[in-house]
Design a protein around this motif. Structure first.
Motif, PDB file in Angstrom:
ATOM      1  N   SER A 318      31.162  47.880  47.325  1.00  0.00           N
ATOM      2  CA  SER A 318      30.544  46.663  46.801  1.00  0.00           C
ATOM      3  C   SER A 318      29.174  46.986  46.213  1.00  0.00           C
ATOM      4  N   THR A 326      28.691  41.794  45.517  1.00  0.00           N
ATOM      5  CA  THR A 326      29.882  41.594  44.682  1.00  0.00           C
ATOM      6  C   THR A 326      30.931  42.616  45.086  1.00  0.00           C
ATOM      7  N   PRO A 327      32.201  42.221  45.099  1.00  0.00           N
ATOM      8  CA  PRO A 327      33.255  43.126  45.584  1.00  0.00           C
ATOM      9  C   PRO A 327      33.540  44.274  44.628  1.00  0.00           C
ATOM     10  N   PRO A 329      35.258  46.512  42.072  1.00  0.00           N
ATOM     11  CA  PRO A 329      36.260  46.285  41.018  1.00  0.00           C
ATOM     12  C   PRO A 329      37.574  47.015  41.277  1.00  0.00           C
ATOM     13  N   LYS A 332      39.470  44.901  43.805  1.00  0.00           N
ATOM     14  CA  LYS A 332      39.919  43.679  43.127  1.00  0.00           C
ATOM     15  C   LYS A 332      41.103  43.968  42.215  1.00  0.00           C
ATOM     16  N   GLY A 337      41.560  39.975  47.774  1.00  0.00           N
ATOM     17  CA  GLY A 337      40.649  38.854  47.639  1.00  0.00           C
ATOM     18  C   GLY A 337      39.226  39.296  47.920  1.00  0.00           C
ATOM     19  N   ASP A 338      38.275  38.440  47.574  1.00  0.00           N
ATOM     20  CA  ASP A 338      36.870  38.792  47.741  1.00  0.00           C
ATOM     21  C   ASP A 338      36.518  39.116  49.189  1.00  0.00           C
ATOM     22  N   ALA A 341      37.925  42.508  50.203  1.00  0.00           N
ATOM     23  CA  ALA A 341      37.247  43.566  49.443  1.00  0.00           C
ATOM     24  C   ALA A 341      35.829  43.784  49.960  1.00  0.00           C
TER      25      ALA A 341
END
Length: 372
Positions: A318, A326-327, A329, A332, A337-338, A341
């Motif tokens: 992250s 933010t998770p 990429p 993802k 899901g967030d 992640a």
């Protein structure tokens, strides 16, 4: 403190330190000079070139020394593009920024790029890749293994497809060389990126394997070093380091693989026993033997790592932007899901880890998790 962040970087092995120290003391000459001091330095560079070539099943004249993986990736991608005024490139959505950023630049120059998706394990479909190729496809660039999950891509299959279509194939093997067998002929790679500090060599040094009959343009301009593709006086002692790291990897690889599999299984099994609901992100077997990307239920990965900061060195995928996490990429792209992640931590083991360290790490993780 237990170091479990070997996909970020590895400690210099003692044999490599000794080789570099000897070079620093005795080998100050410029390899381009014709006198004995220069000849001695050139001999050291060429010996290292042979050592790197031996590790990956290449010829020494197919090895170009660089400042690391970023330069090698840029050389492969931009150097291939320089041979064409336009064209189509195929890659995956989980590549390292050192691949994705040059591709974004090429898109601005008029090239088109297809970003292939991955499955729930983070693996590209070779069939999908074959279907994505066009008449004007000039390059395929797919990583050998993923830095976050360790997912091993079907590189030999892709190499076969590329050869059948007559398309240049580059693979970023930064995370794989020295951890799993990598043979350029078996893989069918035309271009392959090697990063020294990922397998106990020095930082700031790497290499690009370039198959003999593959032509790329330079991205730096100067003198004629490294076949005119990498101008600048060679970093002799660091090159000696990557050579020694390659030699050491060749000798130890089988034992490294077996030991990493055993220790990573031990870590994962113990966590499963004591923490309900943890999830392995990535394929259960088609991944690097040293890499575990694990999601811990209901706990943010960075919070758990902060709790462990004096006991374990590991990492999350992250990022923090303006105080907000933010998770990854990559996770993802695998469909996570967030929440899952963001709850992930990557543990990447190394040749120096022991059973006792893994036991200590496991106890610390369990204790920290249950305290949150």
């Amino acid at each position: 403190m237990v170091y479990l962040d070997n996909n970020a970087t590895t400690p210099l092995a003692p044999d490599i330190i000794r080789a570099m120290e000897k070079c620093l003391r005795e080998n100050f000459g410029n390899p381009s000079s014709s006198h004995p001091f220069g000849a001695k330095a050139k001999k050291a560079v060429e010996h290292a070139r042979q050592q790197v070539a031996d590790l990956i099943g290449a010829s020494p004249d197919e090895i170009i020394f660089t400042s690391g993986g970023t330069e090698a990736n840029n050389m492969a991608i931009l150097g291939t593009a320089k041979r064409h005024k336009s064209g189509h490139i195929v890659t995956s959505c989980i590549e390292h920024p050192a691949v994705l950023k040059p591709l974004k630049y090429l898109e601005q120059q008029g090239f088109t790029v297809t970003y292939l998706p991955v499955d729930k394990y983070g693996i590209v479909s070779a069939d999908s890749l074959a279907q994505s190729l066009k008449k004007d496809t000039i390059l395929i660039t797919i990583m050998h293994s993923n830095n976050e999950t360790g997912a091993l891509q079907p590189i030999a299959e892709i190499g076969k497809i590329a050869r059948e279509r007559g398309t240049i194939f580059h693979t970023d093997a930064a995370q794989s060389v020295g951890k799993v067998p990598v043979n350029v002929k078996k893989l069918g790679a035309d271009l392959l990126t090697i990063v020294s500090h990922k397998f106990y060599g020095p930082k700031g040094t790497g290499a690009l394997y370039k198959r003999k009959d593959v032509e790329i343009g330079p991205i730096l301009y100067g003198a004629s070093h490294e076949k005119g593709l990498r101008p600048g006086t060679e970093n002799v002692c660091s090159i000696a380091g990557v050579g020694k790291a390659s030699e050491l990897a060749g000798k130890e690889l089988r034992d490294r693989v077996q030991n990493m599999k055993r220790l990573s299984k031990m870590l994962l099994d113990e966590l499963h026993k004591h923490i309900t609901g943890i999830k392995l992100n990535g394929h259960p077997s088609k991944r690097l033997p040293n890499t575990l990307n694990i999601s811990f239920p209901h706990v943010a990965g960075y919070v758990l790592l902060e709790k462990l900061k004096n006991e374990i060195a590991a990492s999350t995928g992250s990022a923090c932007h303006e105080g907000r996490q933010t998770p990854s990429p990559v996770l993802k792209a695998m469909g996570l899901g967030d929440e899952r992640a963001l709850s992930s931590i990557r543990f990447s083991l190394g040749r120096g880890n022991t059973e006792n360290q893994i036991r200590d790490a496991t106890k610390a993780i369990i204790k920290a998790y249950k305290s949150l």
